[in-house]
Design an enzyme around this catalytic site. Structure first.
Site, PDB file in Angstrom:
ATOM      1  CG  ASP A 102       1.592  -0.663 -20.212  1.00  0.00           C
ATOM      2  OD1 ASP A 102       0.462  -0.156 -20.372  1.00  0.00           O
ATOM      3  OD2 ASP A 102       2.419  -0.195 -19.399  1.00  0.00           O
ATOM      4  CG  ASP A 105      -5.566  -0.576 -13.485  1.00  0.00           C
ATOM      5  OD1 ASP A 105      -5.575  -1.724 -13.049  1.00  0.00           O
ATOM      6  OD2 ASP A 105      -5.590   0.432 -12.766  1.00  0.00           O
ATOM      7  CE  LYS A 133      -3.234  -4.974 -12.906  1.00  0.00           C
ATOM      8  NZ  LYS A 133      -2.861  -3.997 -11.868  1.00  0.00           N
ATOM      9  CB  VAL A 155       2.143  -7.403 -13.253  1.00  0.00           C
ATOM     10  CG1 VAL A 155       1.314  -8.541 -12.702  1.00  0.00           C
ATOM     11  CG2 VAL A 155       1.326  -6.563 -14.227  1.00  0.00           C
ATOM     12  NE  ARG A 167       9.362   2.627 -17.450  1.00  0.00           N
ATOM     13  CZ  ARG A 167       8.057   2.880 -17.397  1.00  0.00           C
ATOM     14  NH1 ARG A 167       7.186   2.018 -17.869  1.00  0.00           N
ATOM     15  NH2 ARG A 167       7.623   4.006 -16.872  1.00  0.00           N
TER      16      ARG A 167
HETATM   17  P1  IMP Z   1      -5.969   2.966 -16.846  1.00  0.00           P
HETATM   18  O1  IMP Z   1      -6.457   1.772 -17.631  1.00  0.00           O
HETATM   19  O2  IMP Z   1      -6.361   4.269 -17.442  1.00  0.00           O
HETATM   20  O3  IMP Z   1      -6.363   2.858 -15.386  1.00  0.00           O
HETATM   21  O4  IMP Z   1      -4.371   3.014 -16.805  1.00  0.00           O
HETATM   22  C1  IMP Z   1      -3.552   2.016 -17.290  1.00  0.00           C
HETATM   23  C2  IMP Z   1      -2.123   2.405 -16.957  1.00  0.00           C
HETATM   24  O5  IMP Z   1      -1.875   2.204 -15.548  1.00  0.00           O
HETATM   25  C3  IMP Z   1      -1.132   1.514 -17.673  1.00  0.00           C
HETATM   26  O6  IMP Z   1      -0.735   2.061 -18.907  1.00  0.00           O
HETATM   27  C4  IMP Z   1       0.026   1.432 -16.680  1.00  0.00           C
HETATM   28  O7  IMP Z   1       0.915   2.506 -16.879  1.00  0.00           O
HETATM   29  C5  IMP Z   1      -0.619   1.589 -15.329  1.00  0.00           C
HETATM   30  N1  IMP Z   1      -0.828   0.280 -14.665  1.00  0.00           N
HETATM   31  C6  IMP Z   1      -1.997  -0.296 -14.348  1.00  0.00           C
HETATM   32  N2  IMP Z   1      -1.829  -1.479 -13.735  1.00  0.00           N
HETATM   33  C7  IMP Z   1      -0.498  -1.673 -13.654  1.00  0.00           C
HETATM   34  C8  IMP Z   1       0.328  -2.747 -13.122  1.00  0.00           C
HETATM   35  O8  IMP Z   1      -0.129  -3.787 -12.605  1.00  0.00           O
HETATM   36  N3  IMP Z   1       1.673  -2.568 -13.239  1.00  0.00           N
HETATM   37  C9  IMP Z   1       2.234  -1.468 -13.807  1.00  0.00           C
HETATM   38  N4  IMP Z   1       1.503  -0.456 -14.322  1.00  0.00           N
HETATM   39  C10 IMP Z   1       0.153  -0.556 -14.244  1.00  0.00           C
HETATM   40 MG    MG Z   2       3.274   3.199 -15.587  1.00  0.00          MG
END
Ligand code: IMP
Ligand code: MG
Length: 182
Positions: A102, A105, A133, A155, A167
């Site tokens: 999805d 981050d 992001k 978001v 969701r």
């Molecule tokens: P990362 O890239 O390992 O930090 O984690 C990404 C995960 O963090 C995604 O799969 C989402 O589950 C969650 N996540 C990060 N930013 C958001 C947001 O803005 N809204 C909802 N979930 C987010």
């Molecule tokens: Mg999540």
């Protein structure tokens, strides 16, 4: 959808815009994977809605599989550990895998997941994320397909949650800070 109206600050990506972003991703994947047996590896739970739209636009021989994973690491080191809550059913060895996520981050989950699949002998691993992001990135991760880059806002909707809610919102919206500060 009126149920969540008071919780959403503004619409960041409309249903119409999501449709066109997903269609563009499909076009690129169809070109790159033409005729190739591919596994869409859907990362639970946030990618559910994105994946269901994406797969219906793919004109290649795909099967689907699921994985639920998260990362836990220390500080800003790129070496973290991946915790796999649910592994894929297929053996990834010699398979072409497209990870469907999805949002990227920090990049931790995806970089660890990609390494995990490569270590297990996948023929190729590509990443397809609806959102990214870039301002939040802590770990370098190669991403073949990104739908849209967004600013550093929290978001929800179109599969993305806050505390498992929102969701089912059909568009992507920015959550009002009041919702997570109480
Ligand atoms: P990362 O890239 O390992 O930090 O984690 C990404 C995960 O963090 C995604 O799969 C989402 O589950 C969650 N996540 C990060 N930013 C958001 C947001 O803005 N809204 C909802 N979930 C987010
Ligand atoms: Mg999540």
């Amino acid at each position: 959808m009126t149920m969540y109206e008071n919780d959403i600050e503004y619409t960041l990506i409309s249903e119409e815009k999501i449709r066109s972003v997903v269609a563009e991703l499909c076009e690129r994947i169809n070109r790159d994977f033409f005729g190739k047996e591919t596994i869409l590896l859907i990362i639970l739970k946030g990618s559910l809605i994105f994946a269901s739209d994406l797969m219906r636009g793919l004109d290649i021989p795909v099967t689907i599989d699921f994985m639920q994973a998260s990362s836990y690491g220390t500080g800003s080191e790129s070496s973290g550990e991946i915790s796999i809550k649910k592994d894929m059913d297929n053996d990834p060895t010699d398979k072409h895998i497209i990870i469907v996520e999805d949002i990227i981050d920090s990049g931790r989950t995806l970089s660890l997941l990609r390494a995990n699949l490569e270590d297990r002998g996948a023929a190729s691993v590509s990443i397809c994320a609806l959102l990214s992001k870039p301002a939040r990135r802590e770990v370098e991760v190669r991403t073949e397909y990104i739908g849209m880059e967004i600013p550093d806002e929290f978001v929800v909707g179109y599969g993305l949650d806050f505390a498992e809610r929102y969701r089912n919102l059909p568009y992507i919206g920015v959550l009002k800070p009041i919702v997570y500060s109480d």
